[in-house]
Write a protein that holds these residues in place. Structure first.
Motif, PDB file in Angstrom:
ATOM      1  N   SER A 238     -20.936  -6.867   1.584  1.00  0.00           N
ATOM      2  CA  SER A 238     -19.598  -6.620   1.694  1.00  0.00           C
ATOM      3  C   SER A 238     -18.734  -6.465   0.686  1.00  0.00           C
ATOM      4  CB  SER A 238     -19.097  -7.680   2.866  1.00  0.00           C
ATOM      5  OG  SER A 238     -19.181  -9.031   2.070  1.00  0.00           O
ATOM      6  N   ALA A 239     -17.578  -5.897   0.735  1.00  0.00           N
ATOM      7  CA  ALA A 239     -16.680  -5.896  -0.692  1.00  0.00           C
ATOM      8  C   ALA A 239     -15.290  -5.464   0.212  1.00  0.00           C
ATOM      9  CB  ALA A 239     -17.318  -4.430  -1.353  1.00  0.00           C
ATOM     10  N   ARG A 240     -14.333  -5.515  -0.663  1.00  0.00           N
ATOM     11  CA  ARG A 240     -13.005  -5.120  -0.268  1.00  0.00           C
ATOM     12  C   ARG A 240     -12.619  -3.887  -1.058  1.00  0.00           C
ATOM     13  NH1 ARG A 240      -9.201  -9.947  -1.636  1.00  0.00           N
ATOM     14  NH2 ARG A 240     -10.027  -9.391  -3.659  1.00  0.00           N
ATOM     15  N   VAL A 241     -11.638  -3.169  -0.366  1.00  0.00           N
ATOM     16  CA  VAL A 241     -11.101  -1.622  -0.894  1.00  0.00           C
ATOM     17  C   VAL A 241      -9.674  -1.769  -0.832  1.00  0.00           C
ATOM     18  CG1 VAL A 241     -11.130   0.701  -0.520  1.00  0.00           C
ATOM     19  CG2 VAL A 241     -13.246  -0.771   0.394  1.00  0.00           C
ATOM     20  N   LEU A 242      -9.204  -1.411  -2.045  1.00  0.00           N
ATOM     21  CA  LEU A 242      -7.915  -1.329  -2.316  1.00  0.00           C
ATOM     22  C   LEU A 242      -7.481   0.157  -2.203  1.00  0.00           C
ATOM     23  CD1 LEU A 242      -5.222  -2.497  -3.236  1.00  0.00           C
ATOM     24  CD2 LEU A 242      -5.808  -2.092  -5.650  1.00  0.00           C
ATOM     25  N   PHE A 243      -6.386   0.440  -1.339  1.00  0.00           N
ATOM     26  CA  PHE A 243      -5.732   1.900  -1.260  1.00  0.00           C
ATOM     27  C   PHE A 243      -4.398   1.909  -1.687  1.00  0.00           C
ATOM     28  CE2 PHE A 243      -9.120   0.989   2.088  1.00  0.00           C
ATOM     29  CZ  PHE A 243      -9.773   2.282   2.156  1.00  0.00           C
ATOM     30  N   ALA A 244      -3.951   2.955  -1.951  1.00  0.00           N
ATOM     31  CA  ALA A 244      -2.696   3.548  -2.250  1.00  0.00           C
ATOM     32  C   ALA A 244      -2.187   4.619  -1.300  1.00  0.00           C
ATOM     33  CB  ALA A 244      -2.303   3.662  -3.939  1.00  0.00           C
ATOM     34  N   TYR A 245      -0.979   4.649  -0.965  1.00  0.00           N
ATOM     35  CA  TYR A 245      -0.603   5.673   0.157  1.00  0.00           C
ATOM     36  C   TYR A 245      -0.095   6.908  -0.791  1.00  0.00           C
ATOM     37  CZ  TYR A 245       1.394   8.071   3.958  1.00  0.00           C
ATOM     38  OH  TYR A 245       1.697   9.189   4.692  1.00  0.00           O
ATOM     39  N   ASP A 246      -0.588   8.316  -0.577  1.00  0.00           N
ATOM     40  CA  ASP A 246      -0.327   9.346  -1.089  1.00  0.00           C
ATOM     41  C   ASP A 246       0.891  10.247  -0.084  1.00  0.00           C
ATOM     42  OD1 ASP A 246       0.303  11.886  -2.520  1.00  0.00           O
ATOM     43  OD2 ASP A 246      -1.780  11.992  -2.888  1.00  0.00           O
TER      44      ASP A 246
ATOM     45  N   ALA B 284     -14.666  -4.317   4.033  1.00  0.00           N
ATOM     46  CA  ALA B 284     -15.539  -3.182   4.241  1.00  0.00           C
ATOM     47  C   ALA B 284     -16.765  -4.135   4.947  1.00  0.00           C
ATOM     48  CB  ALA B 284     -16.341  -2.669   3.008  1.00  0.00           C
ATOM     49  N   VAL B 285     -17.296  -3.479   6.068  1.00  0.00           N
ATOM     50  CA  VAL B 285     -18.316  -4.163   6.798  1.00  0.00           C
ATOM     51  C   VAL B 285     -19.267  -3.027   6.992  1.00  0.00           C
ATOM     52  CG1 VAL B 285     -18.988  -4.937   9.103  1.00  0.00           C
ATOM     53  CG2 VAL B 285     -16.681  -5.490   8.286  1.00  0.00           C
ATOM     54  N   GLY B 286     -20.689  -3.302   6.721  1.00  0.00           N
ATOM     55  CA  GLY B 286     -21.843  -2.338   6.844  1.00  0.00           C
ATOM     56  C   GLY B 286     -23.092  -2.931   6.448  1.00  0.00           C
ATOM     57  N   PRO B 287     -24.139  -2.294   6.181  1.00  0.00           N
ATOM     58  CA  PRO B 287     -25.341  -2.487   5.898  1.00  0.00           C
ATOM     59  C   PRO B 287     -25.545  -3.236   4.959  1.00  0.00           C
ATOM     60  CG  PRO B 287     -25.289  -0.185   5.965  1.00  0.00           C
ATOM     61  CD  PRO B 287     -24.052  -0.632   6.141  1.00  0.00           C
ATOM     62  N   MET B 288     -24.579  -3.013   3.587  1.00  0.00           N
ATOM     63  CA  MET B 288     -24.861  -3.490   2.236  1.00  0.00           C
ATOM     64  C   MET B 288     -23.947  -4.500   1.926  1.00  0.00           C
ATOM     65  SD  MET B 288     -25.073   0.184   0.398  1.00  0.00           S
ATOM     66  CE  MET B 288     -26.495  -0.126  -0.661  1.00  0.00           C
TER      67      MET B 288
ATOM     68  N   GLY C 288     -14.734  -3.608  -4.317  1.00  0.00           N
ATOM     69  CA  GLY C 288     -15.718  -4.536  -5.000  1.00  0.00           C
ATOM     70  C   GLY C 288     -15.496  -5.986  -4.529  1.00  0.00           C
ATOM     71  N   PRO C 289     -16.390  -6.875  -4.980  1.00  0.00           N
ATOM     72  CA  PRO C 289     -16.055  -8.526  -4.296  1.00  0.00           C
ATOM     73  C   PRO C 289     -15.286  -9.049  -4.813  1.00  0.00           C
ATOM     74  CG  PRO C 289     -18.172  -8.192  -5.560  1.00  0.00           C
ATOM     75  CD  PRO C 289     -17.513  -6.805  -5.683  1.00  0.00           C
ATOM     76  N   GLY C 290     -14.617  -8.706  -6.106  1.00  0.00           N
ATOM     77  CA  GLY C 290     -13.803  -9.499  -7.160  1.00  0.00           C
ATOM     78  C   GLY C 290     -12.381  -9.325  -6.940  1.00  0.00           C
ATOM     79  N   GLN C 291     -11.640  -9.603  -7.984  1.00  0.00           N
ATOM     80  CA  GLN C 291     -10.313  -9.245  -7.977  1.00  0.00           C
ATOM     81  C   GLN C 291     -10.038  -7.979  -7.772  1.00  0.00           C
ATOM     82  OE1 GLN C 291      -7.655 -11.172  -7.633  1.00  0.00           O
ATOM     83  NE2 GLN C 291      -8.603 -13.278  -7.760  1.00  0.00           N
TER      84      GLN C 291
END
Length: 151
Positions: A107-115, A101-105, A127-130
């Motif tokens: 940075s974090a990573r985002v995990l998605f699952a396809y429905d 994620a890139v933004g004003p706050m 979040g920033p962790g695992q």
């Protein structure tokens, strides 16, 4: 004289008329009504199924713009990711995707699952962790995403 008697009568009845309006103590102002808005909460980890892509479903590759659009429908995860303006460094495997994620706050990573039912990407967590723990992603898929589960 009649005028003085009438005025005196009105003035003497005024306390009786006001007595029914309260107990004589200073009335507290009526509080403003409050509006409570319930934000959708993220899916509890116990209900998330960690499954590979269904046979015949090809969810990958996926564009960062598509993931961002779908992320914005999951308020809690979107805000948890820092309300990003864009996503980058997308990695996709089976029916899972990981993006930065890139933004004003922060940075974090985002995990998605396809429905496959709704043909959309469901934001699982951010979040920033695992992120790739067994509760979300099978270990084999986590390795392919280069996101080892926390151990």
């Amino acid at each position: 004289m009649h005028r003085i008697v009438r005025t005196a009568a009105v003035v003497s009845l005024l306390p009786l008329a006001l007595a029914g309006c309260g107990d004589g103590a200073k009335d507290a102002p009526t509080p403003e009504p409050t509006l409570t808005v319930a934000l959708p909460s993220p899916t509890p980890p116990s209900t998330v199924k960690a499954t590979p892509a269904a046979p015949g479903v090809k969810a990958c590759p996926v564009a960062a713009d598509k993931l961002l659009t779908d992320l914005k429908t999951f308020d809690a995860v979107y805000l948890g990711a820092g309300a990003p303006e864009k996503l980058e460094k997308v990695v996709c495997q089976d029916n899972f995707a990981l993006a930065s994620a890139v933004g004003p706050m922060q940075s974090a990573r985002v995990l998605f699952a396809y429905d496959a039912t709704t043909k959309s990407w469901r934001a699982l967590t951010a979040g920033p962790g695992q992120l790739c723990t067994e509760q979300y992603v099978p270990a084999a898929t986590a390795k392919k995403l280069n996101c080892q589960p926390a151990g």
